[in-house]
Write an enzyme that holds these catalytic residues in place. Structure first.
Site, PDB file in Angstrom:
ATOM      1  CE1 TYR A  11      -7.083   8.323  -3.091  1.00  0.00           C
ATOM      2  CE2 TYR A  11      -9.045   8.320  -4.477  1.00  0.00           C
ATOM      3  CZ  TYR A  11      -7.674   8.168  -4.334  1.00  0.00           C
ATOM      4  OH  TYR A  11      -6.897   7.844  -5.418  1.00  0.00           O
ATOM      5  CE  LYS A  71      -4.172  10.273  -4.184  1.00  0.00           C
ATOM      6  NZ  LYS A  71      -2.769   9.905  -4.456  1.00  0.00           N
ATOM      7  N   GLY A 105       2.972  -1.192  -5.768  1.00  0.00           N
ATOM      8  CA  GLY A 105       1.572  -0.951  -6.111  1.00  0.00           C
ATOM      9  C   GLY A 105       1.285  -1.244  -7.582  1.00  0.00           C
ATOM     10  CG  PHE A 106      -2.698  -1.598 -10.500  1.00  0.00           C
ATOM     11  CD1 PHE A 106      -2.356  -2.618 -11.372  1.00  0.00           C
ATOM     12  CD2 PHE A 106      -3.732  -0.733 -10.851  1.00  0.00           C
ATOM     13  CE1 PHE A 106      -3.033  -2.773 -12.577  1.00  0.00           C
ATOM     14  CE2 PHE A 106      -4.412  -0.885 -12.042  1.00  0.00           C
ATOM     15  CZ  PHE A 106      -4.055  -1.896 -12.909  1.00  0.00           C
ATOM     16  CB  ILE A 107      -0.222   2.909 -11.072  1.00  0.00           C
ATOM     17  CG1 ILE A 107      -1.724   2.690 -11.330  1.00  0.00           C
ATOM     18  CG2 ILE A 107       0.349   3.907 -12.074  1.00  0.00           C
ATOM     19  CD1 ILE A 107      -2.590   3.924 -11.142  1.00  0.00           C
TER      20      ILE A 107
HETATM   21  N1  LIG Z   1      -5.826   2.609  -9.726  1.00  0.00           N
HETATM   22  C1  LIG Z   1      -6.612   3.619 -10.048  1.00  0.00           C
HETATM   23  O1  LIG Z   1      -7.615   3.444 -10.762  1.00  0.00           O
HETATM   24  C2  LIG Z   1      -6.294   5.022  -9.558  1.00  0.00           C
HETATM   25  C3  LIG Z   1      -7.176   6.053  -9.926  1.00  0.00           C
HETATM   26  C4  LIG Z   1      -6.905   7.347  -9.496  1.00  0.00           C
HETATM   27  C5  LIG Z   1      -5.752   7.613  -8.764  1.00  0.00           C
HETATM   28  N2  LIG Z   1      -4.926   6.609  -8.403  1.00  0.00           N
HETATM   29  C6  LIG Z   1      -3.721   6.952  -7.618  1.00  0.00           C
HETATM   30  O2  LIG Z   1      -2.601   6.351  -8.231  1.00  0.00           O
HETATM   31  C7  LIG Z   1      -1.655   5.957  -7.246  1.00  0.00           C
HETATM   32  C8  LIG Z   1      -1.352   4.480  -7.369  1.00  0.00           C
HETATM   33  O3  LIG Z   1      -2.578   3.757  -7.180  1.00  0.00           O
HETATM   34  P1  LIG Z   1      -2.658   2.188  -7.307  1.00  0.00           P
HETATM   35  O4  LIG Z   1      -3.965   1.861  -7.887  1.00  0.00           O
HETATM   36  O5  LIG Z   1      -1.415   1.662  -7.938  1.00  0.00           O
HETATM   37  O6  LIG Z   1      -2.719   1.795  -5.766  1.00  0.00           O
HETATM   38  P2  LIG Z   1      -1.944   0.678  -4.949  1.00  0.00           P
HETATM   39  O7  LIG Z   1      -2.589   0.660  -3.604  1.00  0.00           O
HETATM   40  O8  LIG Z   1      -1.855  -0.579  -5.708  1.00  0.00           O
HETATM   41  O9  LIG Z   1      -0.492   1.281  -4.838  1.00  0.00           O
HETATM   42  C9  LIG Z   1      -0.077   2.153  -3.818  1.00  0.00           C
HETATM   43  C10 LIG Z   1       1.164   1.570  -3.167  1.00  0.00           C
HETATM   44  O10 LIG Z   1       1.614   2.515  -2.190  1.00  0.00           O
HETATM   45  C11 LIG Z   1       2.012   1.805  -1.045  1.00  0.00           C
HETATM   46  N3  LIG Z   1       1.832   2.690   0.110  1.00  0.00           N
HETATM   47  C12 LIG Z   1       0.662   3.105   0.642  1.00  0.00           C
HETATM   48  N4  LIG Z   1       0.892   3.855   1.724  1.00  0.00           N
HETATM   49  C13 LIG Z   1       2.242   3.926   1.859  1.00  0.00           C
HETATM   50  C14 LIG Z   1       3.096   4.568   2.793  1.00  0.00           C
HETATM   51  N5  LIG Z   1       2.593   5.284   3.804  1.00  0.00           N
HETATM   52  N6  LIG Z   1       4.430   4.447   2.633  1.00  0.00           N
HETATM   53  C15 LIG Z   1       4.940   3.727   1.611  1.00  0.00           C
HETATM   54  N7  LIG Z   1       4.173   3.082   0.711  1.00  0.00           N
HETATM   55  C16 LIG Z   1       2.842   3.196   0.834  1.00  0.00           C
HETATM   56  C17 LIG Z   1       1.091   0.595  -0.969  1.00  0.00           C
HETATM   57  O11 LIG Z   1       1.635  -0.467  -0.217  1.00  0.00           O
HETATM   58  C18 LIG Z   1       0.902   0.254  -2.444  1.00  0.00           C
HETATM   59  O12 LIG Z   1       1.820  -0.738  -2.853  1.00  0.00           O
HETATM   60  C19 LIG Z   1      -2.261   6.350  -5.903  1.00  0.00           C
HETATM   61  O13 LIG Z   1      -1.730   7.609  -5.533  1.00  0.00           O
HETATM   62  C20 LIG Z   1      -3.739   6.450  -6.190  1.00  0.00           C
HETATM   63  O14 LIG Z   1      -4.370   7.355  -5.307  1.00  0.00           O
HETATM   64  C21 LIG Z   1      -5.167   5.319  -8.789  1.00  0.00           C
END
Ligand SMILES: NC(=O)c1ccc[n+]([C@@H]2O[C@H](COP(=O)([O-])OP(=O)(O)OC[C@H]3O[C@@H](n4cnc5c(N)ncnc54)[C@H](O)[C@@H]3O)[C@@H](O)[C@H]2O)c1
Length: 324
Positions: free
Chosen positions: A153, A157, A11-13
């Site tokens: 969502y 959380k 994932g991104f983060i």
């Molecule tokens: N990007 C933002 O601005 C933001 C803001 C608030 C919170 N978040 C939280 O930060 C975290 C990371 O977000 P992100 O933006 O990197 O999202 P993202 O979707 O890029 O990354 C999440 C990763 O988790 C994997 N994933 C999802 N469901 C899964 C499962 N059941 N089993 C295994 N892997 C699974 C996905 O394939 C993905 O690669 C998340 O928990 C998100 O809710 C992100």
């Protein structure tokens, strides 16, 4: 050197958090199910870069699958479990709430069990600013109410946070929950506004804006978020901490900045505002400052060009990425 279990590693983060951990010499067991919530080519791109490194061990699995998740116990011990895998995004959760509950609630429960069963002392959970509802005080402190989530969502959380607290209470697991505000940077999520605007403006596509573009967001640069997340590995007991940018920008101003950097005029189409969208968000990060010594370092003036330049350098394939 330490060994961390990082979920959502493609994932991104989490891919950036994994990279920063390895840069510091730690080993990462990275888990992801590579689902199609958005164009999987973006996940492959991030994952391939991690997989070139010896300190990275990838496990393809679904964290909501109890048996598969508990198999991670045998891959332990871990110095920390960093649970960033989630179904993210407010609007999609209205359309398919089940997958959100499975991943964000059941998945978090499974990762808490992995932590406890491996004797792991530290757990980090990614939560979200959207937990604060539609009308929080601005900038929003952690003490603002999160009792009334407005979409599935945020509700999932909230449930995940509550599970973390129960495991902290029962098992003395040390927990840091981060409520991230909107994050941006290279290899950003294609369903998020920064990536979409880059692609749509660079490729001369219609730039769809929900509402009149006067809504504002406190954007946080990816590296600041990854650095803050790693600072959260220190023992805190149980804490909920905001991580967010210090700079707020309206959607219209963001479009102008991207236009300038790409050198093209945007063809903006204003659409009805979605009821799940808030008009303003901005983080109060006093707690992250005082507890973790964290300060956002990358300004929008530096961060937006980083993203646009990344886009332009990878344009041959990122121009094809589907932006839902
Ligand atoms: N990007 C933002 O601005 C933001 C803001 C608030 C919170 N978040 C939280 O930060 C975290 C990371 O977000 P992100 O933006 O990197 O999202 P993202 O979707 O890029 O990354 C999440 C990763 O988790 C994997 N994933 C999802 N469901 C899964 C499962 N059941 N089993 C295994 N892997 C699974 C996905 O394939 C993905 O690669 C998340 O928990 C998100 O809710 C992100």
């Amino acid at each position: 050197m330490s060994r961390y279990l990082v979920t959502g590693a493609a994932g991104f983060i989490a891919s950036r958090v994994s990279q920063f951990l390895m840069d510091a010499g730690h080993t990462v067991v990275g888990v992801d199910n590579l689902n199609d919530a958005y164009d999987v080519r973006m996940k492959d791109y991030r994952l391939q870069r991690l997989q070139k490194q010896e300190l990275f061990n990838f496990v393809k699995m679904d964290i909501s699958d109890k048996d598969a998740a508990l198999a991670l116990v045998d891959k332990g011990p871990y110095d920390g479990v960093i649970n960033l895998a989630a179904r993210a995004g407010v609007r999609q959760s209205v359309e398919n709430p089940w997958v959100y509950v499975n991943t964000n609630v059941n998945g978090t429960l499974n990762m808490l069990e992995v932590a406890v069963r491996t004797g792991t002392k530290k757990f980090i959970l990614a939560s979200t600013s959207s937990i604060y509802g539609s009308n929080p005080p601005i900038p929003t402190p952690e003490t603002a109410s999160s009792d009334y989530p407005l979409q599935p969502y945020s509700a999932t959380k909230k449930g995940a946070e509550a599970l973390c607290h129960s495991y902290h209470y029962l098992h003395n697991l040390d927990v840091t929950i981060f409520r991230y505000f909107t994050v941006y940077g290279p290899a950003a999520r294609p369903d998020m506004v920064m990536f979409r605007f880059c692609q749509w403006i660079a490729e001369g596509r219609e730039v769809r804006v929900n509402g009149d573009g006067t809504q504002s967001r406190g954007f946080t640069y990816l590296d600041d978020i990854a650095r803050g997340t790693i600072l959260g590995l220190k023992p805190v007991g149980y804490e909920v901490i905001n991580l967010g940018g210090h700079q707020v920008i309206t959607i219209n101003d963001l479009i102008h900045k991207v236009e300038d950097l790409v050198g093209k005029k945007a063809n903006v189409i204003y659409q009805d505002r979605h009821p799940a969208d808030v008009m303003e968000n901005s983080a109060n990060v006093d707690k992250a400052r005082s507890m973790l010594g964290w300060e956002p370092q990358v300004s929008l003036e530096e961060g937006i060009p980083n993203l646009v330049n990344w886009y332009l350098s990878e344009r041959s394939w990122v121009s094809q990425i589907l932006t839902p």
